[in-house]
Design a protein around this motif. Structure first.
Motif, PDB file in Angstrom:
ATOM      1  N   ALA A 131       5.933  15.214   7.537  1.00 36.12           N
ATOM      2  CA  ALA A 131       6.941  14.297   8.415  1.00 36.12           C
ATOM      3  C   ALA A 131       7.616  13.127   7.594  1.00 36.12           C
ATOM      4  N   HIS A 132       8.401  12.420   8.007  1.00 34.59           N
ATOM      5  CA  HIS A 132       9.387  11.103   7.164  1.00 34.59           C
ATOM      6  C   HIS A 132       9.196  10.854   5.845  1.00 34.59           C
ATOM      7  N   LYS A 133       7.116  10.823   5.446  1.00 31.73           N
ATOM      8  CA  LYS A 133       6.865  10.008   4.474  1.00 31.73           C
ATOM      9  C   LYS A 133       5.612  11.257   4.668  1.00 31.73           C
ATOM     10  N   PRO A 134       4.762  10.640   3.434  1.00 30.84           N
ATOM     11  CA  PRO A 134       3.861  11.497   3.141  1.00 30.84           C
ATOM     12  C   PRO A 134       2.152  11.403   4.112  1.00 30.84           C
ATOM     13  N   TRP A 135       2.320  12.201   4.559  1.00 33.89           N
ATOM     14  CA  TRP A 135       1.387  11.470   6.231  1.00 33.89           C
ATOM     15  C   TRP A 135       0.141  12.573   5.307  1.00 33.89           C
ATOM     16  N   ARG A 136      -0.584  10.949   5.718  1.00 38.79           N
ATOM     17  CA  ARG A 136      -1.965  10.923   5.272  1.00 38.79           C
ATOM     18  C   ARG A 136      -2.447  11.440   6.215  1.00 38.79           C
ATOM     19  N   LEU A 137      -4.309  11.864   6.334  1.00 41.37           N
ATOM     20  CA  LEU A 137      -4.874  12.385   7.489  1.00 41.37           C
ATOM     21  C   LEU A 137      -5.957  11.585   7.408  1.00 41.37           C
ATOM     22  N   PHE A 138      -5.967  10.490   7.805  1.00 41.19           N
ATOM     23  CA  PHE A 138      -6.850   9.146   7.693  1.00 41.19           C
ATOM     24  C   PHE A 138      -8.327   9.896   8.745  1.00 41.19           C
ATOM     25  N   LYS A 139      -7.586  10.285   9.751  1.00 42.61           N
ATOM     26  CA  LYS A 139      -8.371  10.556  11.106  1.00 42.61           C
ATOM     27  C   LYS A 139      -9.657  12.622  10.778  1.00 42.61           C
ATOM     28  N   ALA A 140      -9.086  13.071   9.956  1.00 45.01           N
ATOM     29  CA  ALA A 140      -9.395  14.359   9.621  1.00 45.01           C
ATOM     30  C   ALA A 140     -10.425  13.357   8.359  1.00 45.01           C
ATOM     31  N   GLU A 141     -10.251  12.741   7.537  1.00 48.20           N
ATOM     32  CA  GLU A 141     -10.713  12.426   6.896  1.00 48.20           C
ATOM     33  C   GLU A 141     -12.082  12.067   6.944  1.00 48.20           C
ATOM     34  N   ALA A 159       1.003  -1.546   0.108  1.00 45.14           N
ATOM     35  CA  ALA A 159       0.389   0.315   0.186  1.00 45.14           C
ATOM     36  C   ALA A 159       1.158   1.232  -0.088  1.00 45.14           C
ATOM     37  N   PHE A 160       0.600   2.006  -0.865  1.00 50.56           N
ATOM     38  CA  PHE A 160       1.495   3.202  -0.585  1.00 50.56           C
ATOM     39  C   PHE A 160       1.785   4.339   0.365  1.00 50.56           C
ATOM     40  N   THR A 161       0.657   4.309   1.443  1.00 49.98           N
ATOM     41  CA  THR A 161       0.620   4.386   2.879  1.00 49.98           C
ATOM     42  C   THR A 161       1.592   3.835   3.428  1.00 49.98           C
ATOM     43  N   SER A 195     -22.534  18.093   0.309  1.00 49.18           N
ATOM     44  CA  SER A 195     -22.243  17.152   1.322  1.00 49.18           C
ATOM     45  C   SER A 195     -20.987  15.980   0.562  1.00 49.18           C
ATOM     46  N   ILE A 196     -20.450  16.454   1.865  1.00 45.00           N
ATOM     47  CA  ILE A 196     -18.927  15.378   1.797  1.00 45.00           C
ATOM     48  C   ILE A 196     -19.213  14.254   1.853  1.00 45.00           C
ATOM     49  N   ARG A 197     -19.406  13.048   0.470  1.00 47.68           N
ATOM     50  CA  ARG A 197     -19.235  11.598   0.718  1.00 47.68           C
ATOM     51  C   ARG A 197     -18.320  10.923   1.124  1.00 47.68           C
ATOM     52  N   GLU A 198     -17.059  11.608   0.709  1.00 48.48           N
ATOM     53  CA  GLU A 198     -16.117  10.875   0.835  1.00 48.48           C
ATOM     54  C   GLU A 198     -14.508  12.142   0.877  1.00 48.48           C
ATOM     55  N   ALA A 199     -14.015  12.039   1.800  1.00 52.96           N
ATOM     56  CA  ALA A 199     -12.923  12.675   1.522  1.00 52.96           C
ATOM     57  C   ALA A 199     -10.889  12.129   1.280  1.00 52.96           C
ATOM     58  N   ARG A 200      -9.899  12.737   0.903  1.00 54.65           N
ATOM     59  CA  ARG A 200      -9.119  11.656   0.338  1.00 54.65           C
ATOM     60  C   ARG A 200      -7.645  13.377   0.865  1.00 54.65           C
ATOM     61  N   LEU A 201      -7.360  12.830   1.931  1.00 56.97           N
ATOM     62  CA  LEU A 201      -6.203  14.142   2.411  1.00 56.97           C
ATOM     63  C   LEU A 201      -4.434  13.617   2.547  1.00 56.97           C
ATOM     64  N   ALA A 202      -3.856  14.279   2.118  1.00 60.13           N
ATOM     65  CA  ALA A 202      -2.313  13.889   3.221  1.00 60.13           C
ATOM     66  C   ALA A 202      -1.245  15.313   2.645  1.00 60.13           C
ATOM     67  N   MET A 203      -0.345  15.044   3.794  1.00 57.53           N
ATOM     68  CA  MET A 203       0.667  16.646   3.587  1.00 57.53           C
ATOM     69  C   MET A 203       1.753  15.781   3.166  1.00 57.53           C
ATOM     70  N   GLY A 204       2.086  16.659   2.755  1.00 56.07           N
ATOM     71  CA  GLY A 204       4.297  16.961   2.531  1.00 56.07           C
ATOM     72  C   GLY A 204       4.281  18.201   3.379  1.00 56.07           C
ATOM     73  N   GLY A 205       5.832  17.629   3.028  1.00 56.25           N
ATOM     74  CA  GLY A 205       6.907  19.153   4.478  1.00 56.25           C
ATOM     75  C   GLY A 205       6.578  18.580   5.194  1.00 56.25           C
TER      76      GLY A 205
END
Ligand SMILES: Cc1cc2nc3c(=O)[nH]c(=O)nc-3n(C[C@H](O)[C@H](O)[C@H](O)COP(=O)(O)OP(=O)(O)OC[C@H]3O[C@@H](n4cnc5c(N)ncnc54)[C@H](O)[C@@H]3O)c2cc1C
Ligand code: FES
Ligand code: FES
Lengths: 327, 242
Positions: free
Chosen positions: A265-275, A187-189, A253-263
């Motif tokens: 963390a040591h890896k792409p920082w996926r924001l599962f909880k915020a999603e 998995a990419f994450t 209304s938001i059915r589904e969201a995908r969020l990740a941050m760069g810069g």
């Protein structure tokens, strides 16, 4: 550059064998990161295995998603009709990275595998646990403006510099790899890792494994997506903070969201909880602010990067608003 | 035997670079007023020495194995193999001319052009992909020649600034840089022109902001950006084939 042996196999197996035969051998694809590091003696392979002849240059539509060969250049990826149409988030992220010349050379596999831009990693006269395990982390009490606010350890506070990887982490991609023991997918994450006790390891790729492709599953996020990168000049600079945001919206209304941050963390920082927070919420700035607050839980700054604690949530909100079209 | 001697001399020259680069950096740090504890300086020096010794014995071992053996072991047939200092024969088409060359694997395309072929129009600004002065076209695509090994370009068609004009007639982009005064010192200019041509060919010269974005890999320390953009815009609007 120190001298090295050079081999250019035509078959995948031959490439993996050529790497496995030598303890100090490395693959080279576009060369834009590896040669930079070799010129500075940060990385000193004794053998380069040029993988450009391998048949990994295609982007294909498969059942349920798109497969991108590891040797597809960053330009070819960003400009591909299918990618622009189905995953504009990825296209935007790739174009925001490096320069047109570099993107013509850089490959998907190489981009994922690029090393951190931490100054202490780059300067062989300074301590760095990532470059030379056991020497200490120079950034911890040193100049740490560019460094992590999430997921760091006392061994390393570096961040991963790839923009493309932030989008791929958000898009639920998987990485296909091939090695002496056969094929597997990751998995990419889970591909990149946190530094923990072994910051010298950036990824969970095993020794002698070759990235062959990346698969992105079909997803209904295409229309409402935004990659927002904040940097020190308008173009051609690494991210201070970046956000990949994609929304599946129905009836405001938001059915589904995908969020990740760069810069950050040591890896792409996926924001599962915020999603999860965003799921079912109305499209509004208030919802986005709430998600950003959740995303920032647990963030911690060092002496010079406290600005990221303010910049990151604002970037999240702005990216979400742009994705939703309510800027 | 003669071969081995060359290897040994080159090794030494190279290791000197390795050590001295470390020392330079330390000197830099001392100059900047930060005083390193003595023990660390010593430790660093010893480490550099150890790495040097380790590397040179490894390289010597490799050098002692007859190249043919290494090759036979490596080659899954059909593969290109080059030993550490061995020069590899290869052909490249440069500015329309087929060149038969012989290069060490570590020779970058930029160094080949400037040092071996006397094509000094292509400039070395940073040598790390950061400035764009070394921009050339490989099979029509703009690349940074400083971050590419010559061996990796085998069989490709390379175009440098020297190959852009047709006889005495300047390429429209060259003419436009003169007309619009797209430079001051001129050091970045060959890279800007090669990049500008590619920018139009790629279809990314449709507005000023698009040109700025897609030309961001070419830094101009003199700050001639406004006129560089004017020149590219004029060529694009002129509609001539670039
Ligand atoms: C000046 C500059 C600015 C840049 N700015 C940005 C930026 O803003 N954003 C950004 O995201 N990036 C940026 N980059 C980094 C750039 O994106 C990377 O250098 C590039 O993507 C690396 O790809 P490559 O194919 O050239 O890799 P290479 O240099 O060939 O390889 C890099 C690493 O990947 C390994 N590798 C390559 N392919 C494979 C494979 N298939 N399987 C296993 N291992 C593999 C190599 O062994 C090596 O360790 C910048 C680079 C430069 C020089
Ligand atoms: S010399 Fe190649 S980019 Fe600066
Ligand atoms: S004209 Fe001097 S650097 Fe561009």
């Amino acid at each position: 550059m120190i001298p090295f042996q050079y081999v250019r196999p035509k078959q995948q197996k031959a490439a993996i064998d050529a790497l496995a035969r030598d303890n100090n051998a490395m693959f080279i694809a576009g060369g834009t990161n590896l040669l930079d590091l070799m010129k500075r003696y940060v990385v000193v392979p004794q053998k380069l295995v040029d993988i450009n002849q391998l048949p990994l240059h295609n982007i294909e539509q498969l059942n349920g998603g798109i497969r991108i060969g590891a040797l597809v250049t960053n330009t070819a990826l960003a400009e591909h009709k299918l990618i622009k149409e189905k995953y504009p988030l990825l296209s935007q992220a790739v174009v925001s990275g490096a320069s047109a010349q570099l993107r013509n050379m850089a490959t998907v596999g190489g981009n994922m595998m690029q090393r951190t831009r931490c100054y202490y990693f780059y300067d062989t006269a300074l301590p760095c646990n990532k470059r030379e395990p056991g020497t200490g982390c120079g950034a911890l009490d040193g100049v740490n403006r560019m460094h992590a606010i999430f997921g760091f350890s006392d061994k390393c506070i570096a961040v991963h510099p790839s923009d493309m990887s932030v989008a791929l982490a958000a898009l639920d991609a998987t990485v296909q790899v091939s090695g002496p023991k056969g094929e597997r997918s990751i998995a990419f994450t889970d591909f990149h890792r946190l530094p923990g006790e072994q910051p010298e390891k950036d990824t969970n790729l095993h020794k002698n494994e070759l990235i062959t492709s990346v698969f992105i599953p079909d997803a209904p996020f295409a229309r409402n997506a935004c990659y927002l990168k904040v940097r020190e000049r308008a173009s051609f600079a690494f991210a201070l903070v970046s956000v990949a945001a994609a929304l599946d919206i129905s009836n405001n209304s938001i059915r589904e969201a995908r969020l990740a941050m760069g810069g950050v963390a040591h890896k792409p920082w996926r924001l599962f909880k915020a999603e999860k927070t965003l799921k079912g919420m109305p499209v509004s700035e208030a919802s986005f602010r709430q998600a950003a607050a959740v995303a920032m839980e647990g963030a911690r700054a060092f002496e010079h990067n406290a600005y990221k604690i303010k910049m990151a949530p604002e970037t999240i909100v702005h990216a979400l608003k742009t994705a939703a079209g309510i800027v | 035997m003669a071969n081995r001697k060359i290897v040994a001399t080159k090794l030494r020259a190279n290791d000197l670079i390795l050590c001295s680069s470390n020392e330079n950096l330390m000197a830099k740090e001392e100059n900047s007023g930060k005083i390193l504890p003595e023990s660390r300086t010593d430790k660093k020096y010893n480490e550099a020495r150890r790495t040097f010794l380790k590397q040179s014995s490894l390289l010597t071992a490799l050098a002692l194995a007859p190249p043919a053996v290494v090759k036979a072991a490596e080659a899954g047939l059909d593969e290109k193999v080059a030993d550490q200092f061995e020069k590899v024969p290869l052909s490249l088409e440069i500015n329309g001319e087929l060149k038969k060359l012989s290069v060490e694997p570590r020779t970058t395309l930029l160094d080949l052009l400037r040092e071996q072929l006397d094509l000094t129009g292509t400039k070395k600004g940073c040598d790390y992909g950061q400035c764009g002065a070394c921009t050339v076209h490989a099979d029509g695509q703009r690349i940074n020649s400083c971050l590419s090994l010559t061996v990796m370009q085998e069989g490709k068609k390379i175009t440098t600034i020297e190959g852009l004009a047709t006889g005495d007639e300047l390429h429209p982009m060259q003419a436009a840089f003169i007309e619009y005064d797209g430079f001051q010192c001129g050091y970045c200019t060959p890279g800007q022109i090669m990049s500008g041509v590619a920018c139009i060919r790629e279809g990314h010269a449709n507005s000023e902001s698009e040109i700025r974005e897609y030309m961001s890999g070419n830094i101009c320390r003199c700050g001639a950006y406004p006129n560089i953009i004017k020149a590219i815009t004029a060529v694009k609007k002129g509609g001539k084939k670039v």
